[in-house]
Design an enzyme around this catalytic site. Sequence first.
Site, PDB file in Angstrom:
ATOM      1  N   TYR A   1       0.825  -1.201   0.000  1.00  0.00           N
ATOM      2  CA  TYR A   1       0.000   0.000   0.000  1.00  0.00           C
ATOM      3  C   TYR A   1       0.862   1.255   0.000  1.00  0.00           C
ATOM      4  O   TYR A   1       1.993   1.255   0.481  1.00  0.00           O
ATOM      5  CB  TYR A   1      -0.930   0.024   1.220  1.00  0.00           C
ATOM      6  CG  TYR A   1      -2.064  -0.963   1.124  1.00  0.00           C
ATOM      7  CD1 TYR A   1      -3.231  -0.659   0.423  1.00  0.00           C
ATOM      8  CD2 TYR A   1      -1.979  -2.214   1.725  1.00  0.00           C
ATOM      9  CE1 TYR A   1      -4.272  -1.559   0.323  1.00  0.00           C
ATOM     10  CE2 TYR A   1      -3.021  -3.129   1.630  1.00  0.00           C
ATOM     11  CZ  TYR A   1      -4.163  -2.798   0.927  1.00  0.00           C
ATOM     12  OH  TYR A   1      -5.185  -3.691   0.829  1.00  0.00           O
ATOM     13  N   GLU A   2       0.276   2.327  -0.514  1.00  0.00           N
ATOM     14  CA  GLU A   2       0.988   3.593  -0.670  1.00  0.00           C
ATOM     15  C   GLU A   2       1.510   4.143   0.650  1.00  0.00           C
ATOM     16  O   GLU A   2       2.482   4.903   0.668  1.00  0.00           O
ATOM     17  CB  GLU A   2       0.046   4.611  -1.323  1.00  0.00           C
ATOM     18  CG  GLU A   2       0.663   5.951  -1.643  1.00  0.00           C
ATOM     19  CD  GLU A   2      -0.349   6.907  -2.232  1.00  0.00           C
ATOM     20  OE1 GLU A   2      -0.067   8.115  -2.225  1.00  0.00           O
ATOM     21  OE2 GLU A   2      -1.418   6.449  -2.698  1.00  0.00           O
ATOM     22  N   SER A   3       0.886   3.792   1.749  1.00  0.00           N
ATOM     23  CA  SER A   3       1.306   4.298   3.053  1.00  0.00           C
ATOM     24  C   SER A   3       2.583   3.638   3.552  1.00  0.00           C
ATOM     25  O   SER A   3       3.065   3.973   4.638  1.00  0.00           O
ATOM     26  CB  SER A   3       0.186   4.103   4.077  1.00  0.00           C
ATOM     27  OG  SER A   3      -0.283   2.770   4.070  1.00  0.00           O
TER      28      SER A   3
END
Length: 262
Positions: free
Chosen positions: A59-61
């Site tokens: 995920y981008e986080s």
Amino acid sequence: MNAPPEEAATGPITSSELLAVVASRELVGRRTVFAGIGLPTLSASLAHLTVAPALEIVYESGVCGAHPSHLPETIADSVLITDAEAVLAMPALFGYVLQGGHIDVGFLGAAQIDRWGNLNSSVIGDWAHPKVRLPGSGGAMEVMANAGEVFVVMRRHEPRSLPDRLDFCTSPGPDRALADGIRPLGAGVTRVITDLGILARQGPGEELQLVAIHPGVTVDQVCAATGWDLRVAGTVATVAPPTENELRLLRRDVDPGRVYLR
């Protein structure tokens, strides 16, 4: 709240369920997927339980190898960290993992896509006076440029979502990048899953073409709902409908609270 077992695979199939199931099947044989929030998350999570048990979801986080106890509502939802294989700082995620060529598939959504796989997630209408202002790129530009290939899920297959010309290009595909003298690592968009069927291409230099339709949908219907003169493959397959097991897993295990299933 989890649905009772006897209700887990009953009821009519919604468009979101159809898209999530069909998109999840496209991940067979893939090892790493960079998943956007929403339908991409649903699809990747279902694929992990079915066709791609070894799939690593990123995920981008900064979360890598995510195993959340329930679906995240945002990219920053703390539930993503639960049992994750690793949590990286943003420079490490984008600089080493994504730009390092370690992502097989980027799984994205968009407001608009054109025949070359360019995406718009910024505005609908004129930039200065838009009808709708959207969230923007997030990490989509980096995913488009660096993932091995990109899959896109579109909730509605209609001319304004698949126009001949984008209202704004947020995430240029490799053809547009190459025209500007930039050579991306990946093939760009290779699959588009919509509520009418599947469009596909191999990579730069090719337009998206219709390769499969959902049961009850005709080729003419898809062409009429596309904003450009859509190419049609010599053989157009009919997508197998969701199985009872896929629906049960999706409704009972992946999204029992119907965070994204609507």
